[in-house]
Scaffold this active site. Structure first.
Site, PDB file in Angstrom:
ATOM      1  N   CYS A 399       0.838  -1.202   0.000  1.00 38.00           N
ATOM      2  CA  CYS A 399       0.000   0.000   0.000  1.00 38.00           C
ATOM      3  C   CYS A 399       0.875   1.255   0.000  1.00 38.00           C
ATOM      4  CB  CYS A 399      -0.993  -0.050   1.150  1.00 38.00           C
ATOM      5  SG  CYS A 399      -2.444   0.965   0.807  1.00 38.00           S
ATOM      6  N   HIS A 524      -3.718  -5.082   0.424  1.00 41.10           N
ATOM      7  CA  HIS A 524      -3.159  -5.636   1.663  1.00 41.10           C
ATOM      8  C   HIS A 524      -3.203  -7.160   1.646  1.00 41.10           C
ATOM      9  CE1 HIS A 524      -2.880  -1.853   3.973  1.00 41.10           C
ATOM     10  NE2 HIS A 524      -3.820  -1.462   3.132  1.00 41.10           N
ATOM     11  N   GLU A 526      -1.576  -9.190   3.387  1.00 44.34           N
ATOM     12  CA  GLU A 526      -1.449  -9.754   4.735  1.00 44.34           C
ATOM     13  C   GLU A 526      -2.803 -10.135   5.337  1.00 44.34           C
ATOM     14  OE1 GLU A 526      -1.079  -6.601   3.912  1.00 44.34           O
ATOM     15  OE2 GLU A 526      -1.632  -5.205   5.508  1.00 44.34           O
TER      16      GLU A 526
HETATM   17  N1  GLN Z   1      -1.992   6.696   2.774  1.00 47.93           N
HETATM   18  C1  GLN Z   1      -2.096   5.946   1.559  1.00 47.93           C
HETATM   19  C2  GLN Z   1      -3.447   6.114   0.885  1.00 47.93           C
HETATM   20  O1  GLN Z   1      -4.408   6.502   1.498  1.00 47.93           O
HETATM   21  C3  GLN Z   1      -1.806   4.481   1.808  1.00 47.93           C
HETATM   22  C4  GLN Z   1      -2.807   3.813   2.693  1.00 47.93           C
HETATM   23  C5  GLN Z   1      -2.340   2.487   3.218  1.00 47.93           C
HETATM   24  O2  GLN Z   1      -1.141   2.204   3.268  1.00 47.93           O
HETATM   25  N2  GLN Z   1      -3.262   1.679   3.710  1.00 47.93           N
HETATM   26  O3  GLN Z   1      -3.574   5.847  -0.276  1.00 47.93           O
END
Ligand code: GLN
Length: 556
Positions: A399, A524, A526
Site C-alpha cells: 500500500c 493488503h 497480509e
Molecule cells: N496513505 C495511503 C493512501 O491513502 C496508503 C494507505 C495504506 O497504506 N493503507 O492511499
C-alpha cells in the site's frame, strides 16, 4: 395510545434464529486473549465438521475503528465486503479460515446509530427510547443476523470486548442475558475468560480475582457455564475445584489456558483440556475427533524451525506492533510453510532518515515497507527502498510501501526529481495522486477505497509467478493511487506494471526486472494470509530473502 403500547405496532421484537450460541466474556484484566480463545474454539468446532462463525462486539461509540489511530486501536482489519473492523476478526479468519463480513463486528456506535435513525424516522411512534429494550433489542437482532446470513453457522461465538465491570459493555451483557431467556439453556453457553495471577513469593496461583469477576457477572444475571483461566503455571486439581466452588461452575468445566509459545498452539492446548467437547456436550451436539493434523504440523515447524531469515519491516508505528498485526502473522505463516524462523525487526522510518539506510538495514535479508498514512517518516521509507533497489535486497512494498517505491523509482531512475504523493506535498510531478472518486469525499469513516477488488496479473512477472493465477481479488484501504499520467514514462524507464484493475485500469502491482525480488502492491495481502494457506506474495518474498541470505553466507 397508552404509553406502554406506544411504538409496539411497527417494531417487531427481535427473533432468534435456530443455532447454538457461545457468549465469550472476559474478567480481571484486558488483553487476556479472548479473541484467541474464541478463534481457537471456532477452529476446534470447525475441524469437527461444524459450521462456525464469530461475532465481535465492541463497546466503544465509534461506528467502526476506521477513524481511530493505530495507537488507540492497532490494525484496522478490512473484510472482503469493505468493512473496517477490529483486529480480532483477523484472528478469526486466520484460525477458522472463512471470510468475515461486516456482519461479524458490531460496535455500540452502530447500535446507537440504528436506534437513533429509527427514532428520527418515527418508528418508535412516540415511545420513550431506552437502553432496555431498544438498544438491547437491536443487539439481539444483530446477533441473529449471522445465522440469517449466507454464512449459515450452526454455532455462533459472540465475543464482547472489554472486561466485566466496564460501564460501556453493560448493554451488551444485558442483551446476552435476555438472549439466554429467549433462546433457552440448550442453545446458549456462557464462557468466561479470566486470569490466575501467579505470586512468586508464596509460589501460588491465585483464584480470588476470578471469583470476583464471576461475582460481577452474576450481579447482572449471567452465570458462566465454562471458565477458561489464563495461567503462567500449570494448575492443580485443587485450584480447579476452588474456582468451581466459588463460581458455581462444575470443576470439569474449568479449563486452564497456559501461556503458549505461539498463539497457534492455543487451540491444541484447549483441545487437550477438552474445551470443545464440553461445549458440544452442553448443546447436546455430537462430539467427533477434530482433524488437526495439518495445524499440528505447522505449529511444530513454528516451534522448531530448521532455518532463519531476518526481515526488516520499515514503518512509523514500530513501537506498536499491533498496528501491523496481520503482517507479523503472515510472516509466521510463511515461515512455518518454509520451515524457517522469520525474525521480524520493526525499523522506524524516521530513524532511517536520521541514521541512513545502510546503517539501519544492512544486517537484514529482506525489506518490507509497511502501509500507513501521513508524511512523517515517508522520506525514510523512500531512502530504505532506494537502498534495497540498488543493493538488490528483496523488497516488498504494501500500500503506502508500494506508493513510496513508485516515488523512489520516479525520482532516482526516471529522473522525475520532484516526484511525490499528493498526500504529502503539492508537487508538479504527482506520481501518486488522490483517486478521482475520492476528490469530493469529506466524510471520514468508511469512505476510502475499501474491500476486495479484482486485479489482473501480467504474464512473465514475479507477481503472477507467486499467485499462479491471472485473476486475483485482494483487499484495499486507501485514498491515493498510482497516477496513470506517469505510467508510460515510468514503464519506459523500466518499471513493470504487473497488476491492474480490469475495470478501471488502476495500477495495483508494480515490480522491477533486474532485481531478485522487488514487488509492490496497492492492496493488503497480509489480510488474507492464514496458517494453513500462507499468502503467496509473503511466501515468495520470504523465499527470495532466504536465497539472498544463502548467497551472502556463501560469499563470506
Ligand atoms: N496513505 C495511503 C493512501 O491513502 C496508503 C494507505 C495504506 O497504506 N493503507 O492511499
Amino acid at each position: 395510545m397508552p404509553k406502554e403500547t406506544a411504538g409496539k405496532r411497527r417494531l417487531r421484537k427481535p427473533r432468534i434464529p435456530k443455532a447454538k450460541y457461545v457468549f465469550v466474556t472476559g474478567g480481571v484484566v484486558s488483553s487476556l486473549g479472548k479473541g484467541i480463545t474464541s478463534a481457537s474454539l471456532g477452529l476446534l468446532l470447525k475441524q469437527r465438521g461444524y459450521r462456525v462463525t464469530i461475532l465481535k462486539c465492541d463497546p466503544y461509540l465509534n461506528v467502526d475503528p476506521g477513524t481511530m489511530s493505530p495507537y488507540q486501536h492497532g490494525e484496522v482489519y478490512v473484510t472482503d465486503d469493505g468493512a473496517e473492523t477490529d483486529l480480532d476478526l483477523g484472528h478469526y479468519e486466520r484460525f477458522i479460515d472463512i471470510s468475515m463480513s461486516k456482519l461479524n463486528n458490531v460496535t455500540s456506535g452502530q447500535i446507537y446509530e440504528r436506534v437513533l435513525q429509527k427514532e428520527r424516522d418515527g418508528d418508535y411512534l412516540g415511545g420513550t427510547v431506552q437502553v432496555i429494550p431498544h438498544v438491547t433489542d437491536e443487539i439481539i437482532e444483530r446477533i441473529g443476523d449471522l445465522p440469517r446470513s449466507t454464512q449459515k453457522p450452526e454455532v455462533v461465538i459472540i465475543e464482547v470486548g472489554g472486561t466485566v465491570g466496564d460501564i460501556e459493555s453493560l448493554p451488551f451483557l444485558e442483551a446476552f442475558r435476555q438472549f439466554f431467556l429467549k433462546a433457552g439453556p440448550r442453545n446458549v453457553v456462557f464462557l468466561h475468560v479470566t486470569l490466575l495471577p501467579f505470586i512468586a513469593a508464596s509460589n501460588e496461583v491465585k483464584t480470588k480475582p476470578t471469583q470476583h469477576s464471576v461475582y460481577r457477572l452474576r450481579e447482572i444475571g449471567l452465570q458462566p457455564n465454562i471458565i477458561v483461566a489464563r495461567t503462567e503455571k500449570p494448575i492443580t486439581k485443587e485450584v480447579r475445584e476452588k474456582i468451581g466452588l466459588f463460581t458455581n461452575v462444575p470443576t470439569k468445566d474449568v479449563f486452564a489456558a497456559r501461556d503458549a509459545e505461539t498463539i497457534y498452539e492455543v487451540p491444541l492446548m484447549l483441545e487437550k483440556e477438552g474445551l470443545a467437547k464440553s461445549v458440544l456436550q452442553k448443546f447436546g451436539m455430537k462430539d467427533k475427533a477434530p482433524d488437526l493434523k495439518q495445524w499440528k504440523e505447522r505449529v511444530d515447524r513454528i516451534k522448531k524451525p530448521s532455518g532463519v531469515v531476518n526481515i526488516a519491516v520499515c514503518g512509523k508505528y514500530v513501537s506498536l506492533q499491533d498496528a501491523y498485526k496481520s503482517i507479523g502473522e503472515a510472516f509466521i505463516h510463511s515461515g512455518s510453510l518454509l520451515d524457517t524462523k522469520v525474525n521480524v525487526s520493526w525499523v522506524d522510518s524516521e530513524k532511517v532518515e536520521s541514521e541512513g539506510a545502510e546503517k539501519m538495514l544492512s544486517q537484514y535479508d529482506g525489506l518490507l515497507v509497511a502501509p500507513g498514512f501521513g508524511i512523517r517518516g515517508s522520506e525514510g521509507k523512500i531512502e530504505a527502498i532506494r537502498w534495497a533497489r540498488e543493493n538488490k535486497v528483496p523488497f516488498f512494498g504494501i500500500c503506502l510501501g508500494m506508493q513510496m517505491a513508485v516515488v523512489e523509482f520516479a525520482r532516482n531512475v526516471a529522473g522525475l526529481k520532484r516526484a511525490n504523493s499528493t498526500e504529502f506535498a503539492r508537487t508538479s510531478q504527482p506520481v501518486i495522486d488522490l483517486m478521482v472518486d475520492q476528490r469530493n469525499v469529506r466524510q471520514k469513516g468508511g469512505t476510502m477505497r475499501l474491500g476486495a477488488w479484482a486485479c489482473h496479473l501480467k504474464p512473465g512477472t514475479r507477481s503472477l509467478e507467486a499467485y499462479g493465477n491471472e485473476l486475483i481479488r485482494e483487499r484495499h484501504r486507501h485514498r491515493y493511487e498510482f497516477n496513470n499520467k506517469y505510467r508510460d514514462k515510468l514503464v519506459k524507464a523500466g518499471l513493470v506494471v504487473s497488476g491492474t484493475n480490469p475495470d478501471a485500469d488502476l495500477v495495483e502491482m508494480i515490480e522491477l526486472k533486474d532485481h531478485p525480488w522487488f514487488v509492490g502492491c496497492q492492496f493488503h495481502p497480509e489480510l488474507k494470509s492464514r496458517l494453513t494457506t500462507p499468502h503467496p506474495l509473503f511466501v515468495n518474498f520470504v523465499k527470495a530473502s532466504m536465497a539472498f541470505r544463502a548467497n551472502r553466507d556463501a560469499k563470506k
